[in-house]
Design an enzyme around this catalytic site. Structure first.
Site, PDB file in Angstrom:
ATOM      1  N   GLY A 154       0.792  -1.229   0.000  1.00  0.00           N
ATOM      2  CA  GLY A 154       0.000   0.000   0.000  1.00  0.00           C
ATOM      3  C   GLY A 154       0.829   1.286   0.000  1.00  0.00           C
ATOM      4  CE  LYS A 159     -13.247   6.582 -12.602  1.00  0.00           C
ATOM      5  NZ  LYS A 159     -13.472   8.037 -12.629  1.00  0.00           N
ATOM      6  CG  HIS A 183      -9.071  -8.198  -3.080  1.00  0.00           C
ATOM      7  ND1 HIS A 183      -7.911  -7.486  -3.203  1.00  0.00           N
ATOM      8  CD2 HIS A 183      -8.741  -9.496  -3.282  1.00  0.00           C
ATOM      9  CE1 HIS A 183      -6.913  -8.320  -3.462  1.00  0.00           C
ATOM     10  NE2 HIS A 183      -7.391  -9.550  -3.515  1.00  0.00           N
ATOM     11  CD  GLU A 237      -0.159  -6.454  -5.850  1.00  0.00           C
ATOM     12  OE1 GLU A 237       1.035  -6.264  -6.084  1.00  0.00           O
ATOM     13  OE2 GLU A 237      -0.636  -6.441  -4.705  1.00  0.00           O
ATOM     14  NE  ARG A 251       3.487 -12.776  -2.129  1.00  0.00           N
ATOM     15  CZ  ARG A 251       2.288 -12.614  -1.604  1.00  0.00           C
ATOM     16  NH1 ARG A 251       1.623 -13.662  -1.130  1.00  0.00           N
ATOM     17  NH2 ARG A 251       1.705 -11.436  -1.559  1.00  0.00           N
ATOM     18  NE  ARG A 283      -4.916 -13.201   5.614  1.00  0.00           N
ATOM     19  CZ  ARG A 283      -4.016 -12.672   4.816  1.00  0.00           C
ATOM     20  NH1 ARG A 283      -3.006 -11.995   5.332  1.00  0.00           N
ATOM     21  NH2 ARG A 283      -4.118 -12.803   3.509  1.00  0.00           N
TER      22      ARG A 283
END
Ligand code: ADP
Length: 448
Positions: A165, A201, A208, A288, A292, A338
């Site tokens: 970020g 943009k 996500h 992106e 991995r 998590r």
């Protein structure tokens, strides 16, 4: 197949890799820092080697020491896990030059997809949907202002080498583009030694959506469908689920196929994740590519039945992918929580120290990937994730119910964890109805 794999990582992912190697009949060598001496996962490795003091830069990031450990232990391959050196193409190159197989993509494929400007160019050619914006790096600020006016505000200035970020600036008018380009450039130079920035943009409301891909060295790449990771705080994912709820099946299949095409076009071997943002009209835009294995890979394993870590090791050893696209289908619904040693009631303060009570949940469809047990002392030097709870059930509704049950069973103390936050989010109507977006957790936390 390899004889001995060196694991250049720690904690739950080191344990995950040990388990995959064991099933393949491959011996493991685990390197560790002095802060991790006595770490429970090390007991499961065939061999362990201390590579330095607690600070990551003096141990888990020391390429020379990791290579030396691989030499003395006669490893034939190195698994980087996630984080640390996993996306460092120089490390992948040093492994290759030192005759150790890097379990992941070639340095060339890693660079091609890891650099965001380059990746966007490849995506355009492969037909993967991208954000409207500058075609490549911003050379001339006034040109960037003109492009911002064509695509319409708001826009975001981002660093080609960005991560975590950093090096991002949102701009809502011409003046903010001018200052944003300069600030993002400075921040990126300081953080990544690469001042290349581009503009795209900016989406105010988005989900996500990321696609799991596996490629081999024989020109094949398939996708394992998607994950929705919209439950985030400060760009850190908290809950991930698969498949993504409320997405049109045709659009979903199209974007998943385009992600596999992108990865194939880079001659990529191993596991990759192609991340997108999805707007309200279910249009997708590439964010992106992560080159991995990812923290949240187990939910994809749950719904597809494919062992992603084991497949990554197999393709690194030169095997062909053991399945084609038509062999892969989705069964049921999975969520991952998590479990971070952080106190949600005190601004997520990290909780290092002794775990006195540790009793994980169990039962049908319940998987816990964790390196922790009672008596384990969490070192303050690394990230705060101490485990992952992965729940699989026939439907999303049943998955939420089963998750609430398992989270209620999970006993960790006296350190505080994110468990109460997960319980709260699972009862949040926006989440339950799958009408949430990447900002909803932060909005909720601010409102309370
Ligand atoms: P990093 O590599 O630093 O994680 P990303 O490109 O993945 O950078 O972006 C990080 C986060 O920033 C995304 O998860 C999203 O929340 C936000 N973001 C990035 N680009 C955009 C965009 N064009 N519109 C809206 N949000 C964005």
């Amino acid at each position: 197949m390899f004889k001995r794999v060196l694991i250049a990582n720690r904690g739950e992912i080191a344990l995950r890799i040990i388990r995959a190697c064991r099933e393949l009949g491959v011996k493991t060598v685990c390197v560790y820092s002095s802060a991790d001496a006595g770490g429970p996962w090390l007991e499961q490795a065939d061999q362990t080697i201390c590579i330095g003091p607690p600070a990551s830069k003096d141990s888990y990031l020391r390429i020379d020491r990791i290579i030396a450990a691989a030499e003395v232990s006669h490893a034939d391959a190195i698994h980087p896990g996630y984080g640390f050196l996993s996306e460092n193409s120089h490390f992948a190159e040093v492994c290759r030059d030192s005759k150790f197989e890097f379990i992941g993509p070639s340095p060339e494929a890693m660079q091609a997809l890891g650099d965001k400007v380059n990746c966007k160019r490849l995506a355009k050619a492969a037909g993967t949907p991208i954000f409207p914006g500058t075609d490549g790096a911003i050379e001339d600020v006034e040109e960037a202002v003109a492009i911002a006016n064509t695509i319409g505000y708001p826009v975001i200035v981002k660093a080609a080498g960005g991560g975590g970020g950093r090096g991002m600036r949102i701009a809502r008018d011409d003046a903010e583009v001018r200052t944003g380009v300069e600030q993002a450039r400075q921040e990126a130079l300081a953080a990544f030694a690469n001042g290349t920035v581009y503009l795209e943009k900016y989406l105010e409301m988005a989900r996500h959506f990321e696609v799991q891909v596996l490629g081999d060295k024989h020109g094949h790449a398939v996708h394992l469908f998607e994950r929705d990771c919209s439950s985030q705080r400060r760009h850190q994912k908290l809950i991930e689920e698969a498949p993504a709820p409320n997405v049109d099946a045709g659009r979903r299949d199209q974007v998943c196929a385009s992600a596999a095409d992108l990865v194939r076009s880079a001659a990529y071997a191993g596991a990759a994740t192609v991340e997108f943002l999805m707007d309200r009209t279910q249009r997708f835009y590439l964010l992106e590519v992560n080159t991995r294995v990812q923290v949240e890979h187990p939910i994809t394993e749950a719904i597809t039945g494919i062992d992603i870590v084991q497949t990554g090791i197999r393709v690194a050893a030169g095997e062909q992918l053991p399945f084609t696209q038509s062999d892969i289908s989705v069964r049921g619904h999975a969520m991952e929580f998590r479990i971070n040693a952080e106190d949600p009631a005190r601004n997520f303060m990290p909780q290092a120290g002794m775990v006195e009570t540790y009793a994980p949940p169990g039962g049908l469809g319940v998987r816990v990937d964790s390196h922790v047990r009672a008596g384990y002392r969490i070192p303050p030097n690394y990230d705060s994730m101490i485990g992952k709870l992965i729940i699989h059930a026939p439907t999303r509704e049943q998955c939420i119910e089963r998750s609430l049950g398992a989270l209620g069973e999970y006993r960790i103390g006296p350190i505080k964890t994110t468990i109460p936050l997960h319980q709260r989010l699972l009862r949040e109507p926006l989440f339950v109805e799958a009408k949430h977006d990447i900002k909803y957790v932060e909005r909720l936390l601010e409102a309370s």
